[in-house]
Design a protein around this motif. Structure first.
Motif, short mmCIF file in Angstrom:
data_model
loop_
_atom_site.label_atom_id
_atom_site.label_comp_id
_atom_site.label_asym_id
_atom_site.label_seq_id
_atom_site.Cartn_x
_atom_site.Cartn_y
_atom_site.Cartn_z
N UNK A 173 68.19 -101.76 20.12
CA UNK A 173 67.10 -101.48 19.42
C UNK A 173 67.25 -100.71 18.04
N UNK A 174 66.63 -100.94 17.09
CA UNK A 174 66.92 -100.30 15.75
C UNK A 174 66.31 -99.13 15.51
N UNK A 175 67.09 -98.14 15.05
CA UNK A 175 66.55 -96.78 14.74
C UNK A 175 65.39 -96.81 13.78
N UNK A 176 64.51 -95.94 13.73
CA UNK A 176 63.56 -95.44 12.76
C UNK A 176 63.24 -94.16 12.78
N UNK A 177 62.65 -93.70 11.83
CA UNK A 177 62.16 -92.31 11.87
C UNK A 177 60.61 -92.26 12.02
N UNK A 178 60.01 -91.62 13.08
CA UNK A 178 58.77 -91.47 13.17
C UNK A 178 58.01 -91.04 12.24
N UNK A 179 56.70 -91.23 12.19
CA UNK A 179 55.94 -90.50 11.18
C UNK A 179 56.14 -89.15 11.03
N UNK A 180 56.02 -88.35 12.19
CA UNK A 180 56.08 -86.88 11.99
C UNK A 180 57.58 -86.55 12.23
N UNK A 181 58.67 -87.42 12.08
CA UNK A 181 59.87 -87.06 12.27
C UNK A 181 60.56 -86.85 13.49
N UNK A 182 59.61 -86.74 14.48
CA UNK A 182 60.01 -86.87 16.13
C UNK A 182 58.85 -87.20 16.92
N UNK A 183 59.00 -88.09 17.95
CA UNK A 183 58.16 -88.39 18.85
C UNK A 183 57.14 -87.33 19.20
N UNK A 184 57.72 -86.36 19.61
CA UNK A 184 56.94 -85.17 20.32
C UNK A 184 55.91 -84.64 19.22
N UNK A 185 56.22 -84.98 18.14
CA UNK A 185 55.31 -84.16 17.13
C UNK A 185 54.06 -85.09 16.49
N UNK A 186 54.25 -86.35 16.91
CA UNK A 186 53.47 -87.40 16.72
C UNK A 186 51.70 -87.07 16.64
N UNK A 187 51.35 -86.27 17.81
CA UNK A 187 49.99 -85.70 17.73
C UNK A 187 49.74 -84.90 16.94
N UNK A 188 50.57 -84.27 16.08
CA UNK A 188 50.20 -83.35 15.27
C UNK A 188 50.32 -84.00 13.65
N UNK A 189 50.59 -85.12 13.49
CA UNK A 189 50.94 -85.99 12.24
C UNK A 189 49.48 -85.93 11.55
N UNK A 190 48.38 -86.32 12.03
CA UNK A 190 47.23 -86.41 11.25
C UNK A 190 46.36 -85.40 10.95
N UNK A 222 42.92 -106.76 6.15
CA UNK A 222 44.07 -105.87 6.14
C UNK A 222 44.80 -105.81 7.33
N UNK A 223 46.30 -105.69 7.10
CA UNK A 223 47.15 -105.56 8.43
C UNK A 223 48.22 -104.54 8.14
N UNK A 224 48.37 -103.53 9.14
CA UNK A 224 49.28 -102.74 8.99
C UNK A 224 50.46 -103.06 9.72
N UNK A 225 51.69 -102.60 9.28
CA UNK A 225 52.88 -102.80 9.76
C UNK A 225 53.95 -101.51 9.96
N UNK A 226 54.27 -101.32 11.21
CA UNK A 226 55.08 -100.22 11.57
C UNK A 226 56.04 -100.37 12.58
N UNK A 227 57.34 -99.69 12.77
CA UNK A 227 58.22 -99.96 13.94
C UNK A 227 57.77 -99.18 15.24
N UNK A 228 56.99 -98.16 14.87
CA UNK A 228 56.65 -97.28 16.04
C UNK A 228 55.43 -97.68 16.70
N UNK A 229 55.63 -98.43 17.98
CA UNK A 229 54.58 -98.64 18.89
C UNK A 229 53.68 -97.50 19.28
N UNK A 230 54.27 -96.37 19.56
CA UNK A 230 53.20 -95.08 19.75
C UNK A 230 52.25 -94.91 18.70
N UNK A 231 52.66 -94.91 17.32
CA UNK A 231 52.02 -94.77 16.27
C UNK A 231 51.04 -96.09 16.17
N UNK A 232 51.32 -97.13 16.32
CA UNK A 232 50.55 -98.34 16.40
C UNK A 232 49.37 -98.16 17.19
#
Length: 207
Positions: free
Chosen positions: A1-18, A68-78
């Protein structure tokens, strides 16, 4: 699985990103990017690195009739992006994938946009991403990029995480990467200072 940086920097912080990015003024930065892109009805638009889908929803609301279509490697963000679009009542698609291997044919989009994602890419990946963006644009189509750029004069900014990531994002370096990727024209449109950090706006056109 390819590495990527989540939007908030860490998966546990995703809920805080928006809420965090909204508090820091990212909505106005994205709105300025959409104004630069000059979207009109019928345009096919791709958001590369769409994260939780905020820019996709903003674009759909501001420009009815675009596709419009959005692309991202993070399925949780999607998953968050899809829920956000559904709540907003906008017609948008979201695809899991990486910026340097876009799953569309040549000339699939009139506009490609990307906001606050480019600094996450390894230096070796940035040229490949830009070549892919150019490939999927129609002739005469344009790419509109918003990302952090260095703010050298601020003592505090050197210690902020986003400025650390921005150190390799000097405007002249980004313009050179765009030109090396084969864009007919590339320019640094402007930069803005805000709580979020210093952001740069770039535009490039496929010939």
């Amino acid at each position: 699985m390819r590495h990527f940086v989540p939007a908030a920097g860490h998966p546990s912080l995703l809920a805080l990103y928006d809420p965090l990015t909204k508090l820091l003024g990212a909505d106005s930065d994205r709105a300025a990017l959409l104004e630069q892109a000059a979207l009109t009805r019928g345009h096919r638009v791709l958001d590369v690195g769409c994260g939780t889908g905020t820019l996709v929803v903003q674009a759909s609301r501001a420009h009815p009739g675009i596709e419009i279509v959005g692309l991202d490697p993070d399925r949780d963000a999607l998953a968050r992006a899809r829920r956000k679009a559904s709540r907003a009542g906008v017609d948008a698609r979201f695809v899991e994938g990486f910026a340097d291997a876009l799953p569309w044919g040549e000339g699939s989009f009139d506009r490609v946009v990307s906001s606050l994602m480019f600094h996450h890419l390894p230096d070796a990946t940035k040229p490949a991403m830009l070549r892919e963006v150019r490939r999927v644009l129609v002739p005469g189509g344009t790419f509109h990029l918003l990302d952090f750029v260095p703010r050298e004069r601020s003592w505090l900014s050197h210690r902020l995480a986003w400025n650390h990531h921005a150190r390799g994002n000097a405007p002249a370096a980004i313009v050179e990467l765009l030109r090396d990727a084969g864009f007919a024209s590339a320019e640094h449109v402007t930069s803005r200072d805000a709580l979020l950090g210093r952001t740069g706006y770039f535009r490039a056109r496929r010939d």
